[in-house]
Design a protein around this motif. Sequence first.
Motif: not given
Lengths: 533, 62
Positions: A29-38, A177-186, A326-328
């Motif tokens: 996950v990229i981004g440790a804001g509310p959406v990335g952390l959730a 790093l390699e990721a199978e899946w990447l979630i961009a919450c930046d 809406s991000g959550l």
Amino acid sequence: MTKIFETPLYPYTRSPDQDVSRIRHPVVVIGAGPVGLAAAIDLAQQDVPVIVLDDNDKVSFGSRAICFAKRPLEILDRLGCGDPMVNKGVTWNTGKVFFGKRETYKFDLQADAGHKRPAFINLQQYYLEEYLVNRVRELEAEGKPIEIRGRNKVSAIARHDDQVTLEIDTPEGPYNLEAEWLIACDGANSPTRRMLGFDFVGRIFEDNFLIADVIMEADFPSERWFWFDPPFNKGQSALLHKQPDGVWRIDLQLGWDIDIEREKRPENVIPRLRAMLGEDARFDLEWVSIYTFQCRRMENFRHGRVLFAGDSAHQVSPFGARGANSGLQDTDNLIWKLKLVLDGKAPDTLLDTYDAERVYGAEENILNSSRSTDFITPKSDISRIFRDAVLDLAEQHEFARPLVNSGRLSVPCVYDGSSLNTPDETTLPEDTRPGAPALDAPLADFWLLDALGNHFQLLAIGTDAPDFLDVDGIRVETLRVAPGESPTFDDRYLGEKSSAIYLMRPDQHVAARWVEYDEAAVRNAVLRATAQA
Amino acid sequence: MLITTPNIPDADGFYAELLDLHESHTKEESDALNARLVLLLANHIGDRKVLSEAITAAKLKK
């Protein structure tokens, strides 16, 4: 300024990954804001290993998002963060609308009874981030596979058929790093989106708003006050809203042609606030920012193995509190799907329905927030004439009040028309139709929503179903409720009928419903809800 | 269904009253009066479909 902004919450530490040439993780996950952390908490709770990368190591600066609606609070309950939010947050029910010098009317948001959570609370975003980080620490202590890496800035991304590769800068140099899946919450300025060259188009609103958070010893009640064309901000609007710790959020519309740097200086901000709050008001400025906004979204939220969530995927005006909320709802929709795909229990086309359902949600939010903005800032002479007519009439005639639009409260989107829904052939209540989020209700010993979520479930009311079903490896458990146990529940789930079976998704949305149990129908509905039929 | 056939008794009297409303008002005041009147009438009609039909009819046929 409070100390929370200065304390690193997830300071940089060296990861063993930095000492190997390349290592693959299931989800990054990229981004440790509310959406990335959730997103990360949701994954870790279900034992999916997840790494969160953030270029910073602290909570976000300033209050930012301050309104959290019922549905996101229910999602935070499922993530184990609902209680601290509601305990700390300010709950309010009364709103006042002013036009010019006059109070036009006052409204009471009568909370719809029979829900564990209130319609919404006011709380500074940094508290939410802090509670989410606390939850991450709790999960780590339980041995769950979750890790936040502070001061890990992604500097390059490449997409492949079977993975995403990342180059990451740290205080001790770069690693891969390699990721199978990447979630961009930046966030709205998403570097991920920019690095991958995806569009982000929509409507720019030519306006500036001054946000000031002030700490005030004041007698203002816990109400939301909204002014159209007030004497202290002629031709513009203003908003006053209460947050915890004696902090008040003030929004002053400034118009388009202003000198942003000049307007932000305390010597210019303080006289404006004095004009609004009165010469005698004693207050300290906690945070000042000037923002302009856009209503826009990415055309698609899924790009192969890269998934965009929150502001990185869509942006709205702040009226109606539809950003963080809406991000959550995005990650709530995404994570169960990703989990099934990672477990090999659903095809990856299930993730296309994340795109379809949340683009639909984003469109609804953009529509609502654009309408609010057009009411608050009329774009032509005639739109101002009608706006003012509505406000003048609203003072004397109740009928005009629903037309006053200073932001429509964020309510969850019903995924009508989603390919995951089984068409409804019942006459059960409209509000709990397939695609709708489950409506909470008090049961004899617990709240309904506390017993729903994280896996597929059957809700059997006044008729029976087996304890559990196995549908090609997907486990479906039954929750039984007796009619008459809770009149509120019966109203929401039975209506005029005496029995019902609901198939609930792991995100607490209704997938299908019937009046009697039929195993073949349930099996088909589970396959349909997981993009297998 | 939007009624587009004569439906107002005393048509001349109504028309005179409408003009009287605007008597001795500035253009700005008249615009505001018209807007309030439209909103009041629209609320009285209430039927969303009829309102859309009226909005279409107001545009006149090309």
